[in-house]
Scaffold this motif. Structure first.
Motif, PDB file in Angstrom:
ATOM      1  N   GLN A  45       0.968  -1.038   0.041  1.00 15.04           N
ATOM      2  CA  GLN A  45       0.186  -0.128   0.155  1.00 15.04           C
ATOM      3  C   GLN A  45       0.926   1.332   0.042  1.00 15.04           C
ATOM      4  N   TRP A  46       0.830   1.917  -1.079  1.00 10.24           N
ATOM      5  CA  TRP A  46       1.709   3.162  -1.123  1.00 10.24           C
ATOM      6  C   TRP A  46       0.869   4.165  -0.556  1.00 10.24           C
ATOM      7  N   GLN A  47       1.753   5.231   0.069  1.00  8.65           N
ATOM      8  CA  GLN A  47       1.175   6.314   0.866  1.00  8.65           C
ATOM      9  C   GLN A  47       1.826   7.803   0.179  1.00  8.65           C
ATOM     10  N   PHE A  48       1.041   8.657   0.433  1.00  7.31           N
ATOM     11  CA  PHE A  48       1.512  10.059   0.019  1.00  7.31           C
ATOM     12  C   PHE A  48       1.377  10.962   1.056  1.00  7.31           C
ATOM     13  N   ASN A  49       2.323  11.381   1.686  1.00  5.02           N
ATOM     14  CA  ASN A  49       2.170  12.397   2.989  1.00  5.02           C
ATOM     15  C   ASN A  49       1.373  11.725   4.022  1.00  5.02           C
ATOM     16  N   GLY A  50       1.546  10.606   4.280  1.00  2.00           N
ATOM     17  CA  GLY A  50       1.102   9.397   5.409  1.00  2.00           C
ATOM     18  C   GLY A  50      -0.548   9.029   5.123  1.00  2.00           C
ATOM     19  N   LYS A  51      -0.789   9.100   3.826  1.00  2.00           N
ATOM     20  CA  LYS A  51      -2.317   8.796   3.507  1.00  2.00           C
ATOM     21  C   LYS A  51      -2.066   7.756   2.407  1.00  2.00           C
ATOM     22  N   ASN A  52      -3.034   6.892   2.122  1.00  2.00           N
ATOM     23  CA  ASN A  52      -3.035   5.882   1.216  1.00  2.00           C
ATOM     24  C   ASN A  52      -3.430   6.401  -0.024  1.00  2.00           C
ATOM     25  N   ILE A  53      -2.577   5.885  -1.137  1.00  3.84           N
ATOM     26  CA  ILE A  53      -3.141   6.324  -2.364  1.00  3.84           C
ATOM     27  C   ILE A  53      -3.867   5.246  -2.837  1.00  3.84           C
ATOM     28  N   ALA A  54      -5.006   5.586  -3.549  1.00  6.47           N
ATOM     29  CA  ALA A  54      -5.946   4.677  -4.061  1.00  6.47           C
ATOM     30  C   ALA A  54      -5.526   3.996  -5.196  1.00  6.47           C
ATOM     31  N   GLY A  55      -5.570   2.613  -5.163  1.00  7.82           N
ATOM     32  CA  GLY A  55      -5.201   1.751  -6.269  1.00  7.82           C
ATOM     33  C   GLY A  55      -3.853   1.667  -6.348  1.00  7.82           C
ATOM     34  N   ALA A  56      -2.792   2.061  -5.408  1.00 10.40           N
ATOM     35  CA  ALA A  56      -1.362   1.889  -5.380  1.00 10.40           C
ATOM     36  C   ALA A  56      -0.852   0.632  -4.542  1.00 10.40           C
ATOM     37  N   ASN A  57      -1.247  -0.403  -5.180  1.00  8.02           N
ATOM     38  CA  ASN A  57      -0.946  -1.624  -4.396  1.00  8.02           C
ATOM     39  C   ASN A  57      -0.010  -2.405  -4.922  1.00  8.02           C
ATOM     40  N   GLY A  58       0.956  -2.125  -6.102  1.00  2.00           N
ATOM     41  CA  GLY A  58       1.758  -2.928  -6.718  1.00  2.00           C
ATOM     42  C   GLY A  58       3.322  -2.776  -5.757  1.00  2.00           C
ATOM     43  N   SER A  59       4.194  -3.555  -6.252  1.00  2.00           N
ATOM     44  CA  SER A  59       5.551  -3.462  -5.591  1.00  2.00           C
ATOM     45  C   SER A  59       6.376  -2.124  -6.148  1.00  2.00           C
ATOM     46  N   THR A  60       5.829  -1.748  -6.979  1.00  2.00           N
ATOM     47  CA  THR A  60       6.415  -0.206  -7.351  1.00  2.00           C
ATOM     48  C   THR A  60       5.155   0.834  -7.900  1.00  2.00           C
ATOM     49  N   TYR A  61       5.619   2.194  -7.706  1.00  2.00           N
ATOM     50  CA  TYR A  61       4.357   2.983  -7.903  1.00  2.00           C
ATOM     51  C   TYR A  61       5.072   4.057  -8.870  1.00  2.00           C
ATOM     52  N   HIS A  62       4.292   4.265 -10.070  1.00  5.70           N
ATOM     53  CA  HIS A  62       4.663   5.114 -11.134  1.00  5.70           C
ATOM     54  C   HIS A  62       3.780   6.536 -10.812  1.00  5.70           C
ATOM     55  N   ILE A  63       4.219   7.868 -10.682  1.00  6.31           N
ATOM     56  CA  ILE A  63       3.655   8.742 -10.448  1.00  6.31           C
ATOM     57  C   ILE A  63       3.276   9.304 -11.693  1.00  6.31           C
ATOM     58  N   PRO A  64       1.822   9.536 -11.899  1.00  6.89           N
ATOM     59  CA  PRO A  64       1.473  10.116 -13.163  1.00  6.89           C
ATOM     60  C   PRO A  64       1.382  11.745 -13.207  1.00  6.89           C
ATOM     61  N   ALA A  65       1.830  12.377 -14.358  1.00  6.89           N
ATOM     62  CA  ALA A  65       1.736  13.685 -14.330  1.00  6.89           C
ATOM     63  C   ALA A  65       2.437  14.519 -13.308  1.00  6.89           C
ATOM     64  N   ILE A  66       3.747  14.437 -13.082  1.00  2.00           N
ATOM     65  CA  ILE A  66       4.231  15.050 -11.992  1.00  2.00           C
ATOM     66  C   ILE A  66       4.166  16.642 -11.860  1.00  2.00           C
ATOM     67  N   GLY A  67       3.612  17.208 -10.784  1.00  2.00           N
ATOM     68  CA  GLY A  67       3.243  18.578 -10.866  1.00  2.00           C
ATOM     69  C   GLY A  67       3.488  18.981  -9.242  1.00  2.00           C
ATOM     70  N   VAL A  68       3.129  20.245  -8.953  1.00  2.00           N
ATOM     71  CA  VAL A  68       3.011  20.824  -7.660  1.00  2.00           C
ATOM     72  C   VAL A  68       2.593  19.988  -6.769  1.00  2.00           C
ATOM     73  N   ASP A  69       1.393  19.417  -7.083  1.00  2.00           N
ATOM     74  CA  ASP A  69       0.688  18.705  -6.090  1.00  2.00           C
ATOM     75  C   ASP A  69       1.245  17.250  -5.912  1.00  2.00           C
ATOM     76  N   LYS A  70       2.334  16.788  -6.698  1.00  2.00           N
ATOM     77  CA  LYS A  70       2.656  15.558  -6.389  1.00  2.00           C
ATOM     78  C   LYS A  70       4.115  15.744  -5.472  1.00  2.00           C
ATOM     79  N   SER A  71       4.339  16.852  -5.331  1.00  2.00           N
ATOM     80  CA  SER A  71       5.513  17.180  -4.414  1.00  2.00           C
ATOM     81  C   SER A  71       5.219  16.900  -2.886  1.00  2.00           C
ATOM     82  N   GLY A  72       6.032  16.068  -2.297  1.00  2.00           N
ATOM     83  CA  GLY A  72       5.832  15.552  -0.971  1.00  2.00           C
ATOM     84  C   GLY A  72       6.601  14.138  -0.581  1.00  2.00           C
ATOM     85  N   THR A  73       6.145  13.529   0.491  1.00  2.00           N
ATOM     86  CA  THR A  73       6.748  12.418   1.078  1.00  2.00           C
ATOM     87  C   THR A  73       5.932  10.941   0.602  1.00  2.00           C
ATOM     88  N   TYR A  74       6.707   9.970   0.033  1.00  2.00           N
ATOM     89  CA  TYR A  74       6.198   8.957  -0.726  1.00  2.00           C
ATOM     90  C   TYR A  74       6.784   7.447   0.386  1.00  2.00           C
TER      91      TYR A  74
END
Length: 199
Positions: free
Chosen positions: A5-34
């Motif tokens: 279960q991948w998390q962004f800024n301490g919160k679960n990312i919906a549907g991010a349940n694989g061994s790797t996580y690809h960040i789509p469309a990187i922008g200001v809203d994607k900046s943070g801690t994973y």
């Protein structure tokens, strides 16, 4: 088998349940801690955080100065504009005072953006000011002394005169010269001065 279960800024990312996580469309809203939580029937473990910052540029300025006894600070402009930048000067956080060459590193300090730049700050020695009153006419046969050779400077150092004290000058208009060697040769340069005297 493990679950993810991948998390962004301490919160679960919906549907991010694989061994790797690809960040789509990187922008200001994607900046943070994973982080990723890995779990199975035996328990769970959370990864060390990975911080994503967007790239920004830094241009360092104010890189030349003359020694004046005060610290000399570099400046920076950033793109995007207005980001906070911290500096080191040849590894120190303190802005330099003494004459010399200093490696400057400017690093963006921002939660969203990251970037750094390097350059060189040059502080050159200051030229001391010599005060030397124009000497009055000298009677022929009178040797030079501190009456004529009386230059001063605002800092410690040694004066070397030519002709030297005790010299007897020929009649006519003669040139006196002085070289001042500052005690603090790192921060002050050697300077020369001349005066004329009538004998």
């Amino acid at each position: 088998s493990p679950n993810y279960q991948w998390q962004f800024n301490g919160k679960n990312i919906a549907g991010a349940n694989g061994s790797t996580y690809h960040i789509p469309a990187i922008g200001v809203d994607k900046s943070g801690t994973y982080t990723v939580v890995v779990y199975n029937e035996d328990g769970l473990a959370t990864s060390s955080p990975a911080t994503l910052k967007l790239s920004a540029t830094v241009a360092i300025g104010n890189l030349s100065a003359v020694y004046d006894g005060s610290p000399h600070f570099a400046t920076a402009t950033t793109n995007p504009d207005g980001l906070k930048v911290t500096f080191t000067y040849t590894g120190s956080v303190n802005a330099p005072v003494n004459a010399g060459s200093y490696a400057v590193v400017g690093t963006i300090d921002d939660a969203t953006y990251g970037g750094s730049s390097t350059n060189s700050l040059q502080i050159v020695p200051s030229a001391p000011s010599i005060t030397w009153p124009s000497p009055v006419a000298l009677v022929h046969g009178t040797v030079l002394s501190g009456i004529q050779l009386n230059a001063t400077a605002g800092i410690p150092g040694v004066f070397h005169y030519s002709p030297a004290p005790g010299s007897m000058l020929a009649e006519g208009t003669q040139t006196l010269s002085v070289t001042f060697n500052p005690t603090d040769s790192l921060n002050y340069s050697t300077v020369n001065s001349t005066r004329t005297i009538i004998v």
